[in-house]
Design an enzyme around this catalytic site. Sequence first.
Site, PDB file in Angstrom:
ATOM      1  N   HIS A  13     -10.046 -14.460   0.318  1.00  0.00           N
ATOM      2  CA  HIS A  13      -8.950 -14.544   1.267  1.00  0.00           C
ATOM      3  C   HIS A  13      -8.927 -15.973   1.807  1.00  0.00           C
ATOM      4  O   HIS A  13      -9.930 -16.693   1.744  1.00  0.00           O
ATOM      5  CB  HIS A  13      -9.136 -13.562   2.420  1.00  0.00           C
ATOM      6  CG  HIS A  13      -9.096 -12.125   1.993  1.00  0.00           C
ATOM      7  ND1 HIS A  13     -10.235 -11.346   1.904  1.00  0.00           N
ATOM      8  CD2 HIS A  13      -8.064 -11.328   1.631  1.00  0.00           C
ATOM      9  CE1 HIS A  13      -9.903 -10.136   1.506  1.00  0.00           C
ATOM     10  NE2 HIS A  13      -8.594 -10.099   1.325  1.00  0.00           N
ATOM     11  N   ASP A  16     -11.626 -16.420   4.225  1.00  0.00           N
ATOM     12  CA  ASP A  16     -12.975 -16.430   3.644  1.00  0.00           C
ATOM     13  C   ASP A  16     -13.338 -17.866   3.278  1.00  0.00           C
ATOM     14  O   ASP A  16     -14.458 -18.323   3.505  1.00  0.00           O
ATOM     15  CB  ASP A  16     -13.041 -15.588   2.359  1.00  0.00           C
ATOM     16  CG  ASP A  16     -12.821 -14.109   2.598  1.00  0.00           C
ATOM     17  OD1 ASP A  16     -13.261 -13.608   3.638  1.00  0.00           O
ATOM     18  OD2 ASP A  16     -12.203 -13.474   1.732  1.00  0.00           O
ATOM     19  N   GLU A 138       0.007  -7.293  -5.299  1.00  0.00           N
ATOM     20  CA  GLU A 138      -0.902  -6.156  -5.400  1.00  0.00           C
ATOM     21  C   GLU A 138      -0.273  -4.965  -4.660  1.00  0.00           C
ATOM     22  O   GLU A 138      -0.304  -4.905  -3.437  1.00  0.00           O
ATOM     23  CB  GLU A 138      -2.261  -6.498  -4.793  1.00  0.00           C
ATOM     24  CG  GLU A 138      -3.251  -5.350  -4.833  1.00  0.00           C
ATOM     25  CD  GLU A 138      -4.586  -5.718  -4.202  1.00  0.00           C
ATOM     26  OE1 GLU A 138      -5.436  -4.820  -4.088  1.00  0.00           O
ATOM     27  OE2 GLU A 138      -4.785  -6.892  -3.825  1.00  0.00           O
ATOM     28  N   GLU A 174      -4.690  -2.233  -8.828  1.00  0.00           N
ATOM     29  CA  GLU A 174      -5.953  -1.691  -8.321  1.00  0.00           C
ATOM     30  C   GLU A 174      -6.016  -0.203  -8.601  1.00  0.00           C
ATOM     31  O   GLU A 174      -5.074   0.541  -8.306  1.00  0.00           O
ATOM     32  CB  GLU A 174      -6.106  -1.941  -6.823  1.00  0.00           C
ATOM     33  CG  GLU A 174      -7.363  -1.311  -6.265  1.00  0.00           C
ATOM     34  CD  GLU A 174      -7.707  -1.751  -4.861  1.00  0.00           C
ATOM     35  OE1 GLU A 174      -8.200  -0.899  -4.093  1.00  0.00           O
ATOM     36  OE2 GLU A 174      -7.492  -2.925  -4.527  1.00  0.00           O
ATOM     37  N   HIS A 177      -5.266   2.101  -5.594  1.00  0.00           N
ATOM     38  CA  HIS A 177      -3.884   2.052  -5.118  1.00  0.00           C
ATOM     39  C   HIS A 177      -2.962   2.876  -6.019  1.00  0.00           C
ATOM     40  O   HIS A 177      -2.027   3.521  -5.528  1.00  0.00           O
ATOM     41  CB  HIS A 177      -3.399   0.614  -5.048  1.00  0.00           C
ATOM     42  CG  HIS A 177      -4.099  -0.211  -4.012  1.00  0.00           C
ATOM     43  ND1 HIS A 177      -3.798  -1.532  -3.775  1.00  0.00           N
ATOM     44  CD2 HIS A 177      -5.084   0.103  -3.131  1.00  0.00           C
ATOM     45  CE1 HIS A 177      -4.561  -2.001  -2.805  1.00  0.00           C
ATOM     46  NE2 HIS A 177      -5.362  -1.020  -2.412  1.00  0.00           N
ATOM     47  N   ASP A 212      -7.644   4.511   1.523  1.00  0.00           N
ATOM     48  CA  ASP A 212      -8.158   3.632   0.474  1.00  0.00           C
ATOM     49  C   ASP A 212      -9.678   3.554   0.591  1.00  0.00           C
ATOM     50  O   ASP A 212     -10.218   3.026   1.556  1.00  0.00           O
ATOM     51  CB  ASP A 212      -7.537   2.247   0.655  1.00  0.00           C
ATOM     52  CG  ASP A 212      -7.750   1.346  -0.540  1.00  0.00           C
ATOM     53  OD1 ASP A 212      -8.374   1.791  -1.512  1.00  0.00           O
ATOM     54  OD2 ASP A 212      -7.296   0.195  -0.487  1.00  0.00           O
ATOM     55  N   ASP A 214     -12.082   2.480  -1.987  1.00  0.00           N
ATOM     56  CA  ASP A 214     -12.782   1.394  -2.679  1.00  0.00           C
ATOM     57  C   ASP A 214     -14.188   1.807  -3.107  1.00  0.00           C
ATOM     58  O   ASP A 214     -15.162   1.071  -2.933  1.00  0.00           O
ATOM     59  CB  ASP A 214     -12.852   0.140  -1.796  1.00  0.00           C
ATOM     60  CG  ASP A 214     -11.490  -0.497  -1.591  1.00  0.00           C
ATOM     61  OD1 ASP A 214     -10.608  -0.265  -2.432  1.00  0.00           O
ATOM     62  OD2 ASP A 214     -11.314  -1.222  -0.592  1.00  0.00           O
ATOM     63  N   ASP A 247     -13.093  -4.471  -6.687  1.00  0.00           N
ATOM     64  CA  ASP A 247     -12.759  -4.342  -5.262  1.00  0.00           C
ATOM     65  C   ASP A 247     -13.445  -3.087  -4.736  1.00  0.00           C
ATOM     66  O   ASP A 247     -12.840  -2.026  -4.625  1.00  0.00           O
ATOM     67  CB  ASP A 247     -11.248  -4.257  -5.077  1.00  0.00           C
ATOM     68  CG  ASP A 247     -10.841  -4.372  -3.613  1.00  0.00           C
ATOM     69  OD1 ASP A 247     -11.729  -4.234  -2.746  1.00  0.00           O
ATOM     70  OD2 ASP A 247      -9.657  -4.592  -3.329  1.00  0.00           O
TER      71      ASP A 247
END
Length: 308
Positions: A13, A16, A138, A174, A177, A212, A214, A247
């Site tokens: 990101h 980040d 995304e 993803e 998702h 979500d 992950d 992810d």
Amino acid sequence: RFAEMGFSAIQFHDDDAVPDIASKSIEQIKDEAHELREFLDGLGVGCEFVAPRLWFDPAFKDGAYTAPKRENWERAMWRSERTIDIANILGADFIVLWLAREGTLCQESKNPVAMIDQLKESLNRMLGYDEKIRIAIEPKPNEPIDRSYAGTAGHAIALGNLTDDPARCGVLIETAHSILAGLDPTHDMAFGLAAKKLLSVHLNDQNGMKFDQDKIFGSESLRSTFNQIKLLVDNGYGSNGEYIGLDVKAMRSSADEFGFKHLENSLRVVQLMEDKVAKFDQTIVDEFVAVDDYEGLEMYIIELLLGA
């Protein structure tokens, strides 16, 4: 630690790469990005892409690219342009937009056609800012927003095709998702590949149409996991420099000392499934299909996955 585990690149990101980015000048942001690039080069680890983190800032509580207030939209575009600056410095040739709040919690609060046009305007602004950068959307159907304007792979690809330069727009699929949208992740990836729009993937897993999660890749559906890897292998994904992204999040019940095992385990599952794909025999499948013995085909796949 990522380098030790064998990862080739990291997905960042914007904050980040440059912490507290919103409080810094453009010059400060670029200087810190150059410092990070030097650090990564020393480890032999690259940067796949950079993504603007636009869902935490209170200014974007009702959307960033679809913010109803123009000053908030400009703030989102400033962050997005800084993300492009960072990507260029880190050696990444595309950015990823998770359209987290691009929708509405109150259906009547926005004109949806106008908002999709505003999304297109946002993409065009980024494409115009840098003539080489590519954009991957995304898609996700919900959470944190209730109703997303671009919640599926089809929406994401169509949105890119509305822009001034569709050739530089693509999609990141993803696993979780797609499941949240009630769709099959393998087929979403296949659609992206067929359209030549699949710029990246996020492999993980999901226990139904909930929040979500992950979860580590393969933790819920081994057959879907196999088919995702088979699709990517069969279609030469990676041969043009594409990455497989993981992810995944550590389980909240895990002790801190095991804080990297979710990544190690997911990477191992990818490798195990690559081995299964190598053992897959298309001639056996063709023989079952030729005589309409789909029960036999089902059992062949089950035994392949179970190692029987």
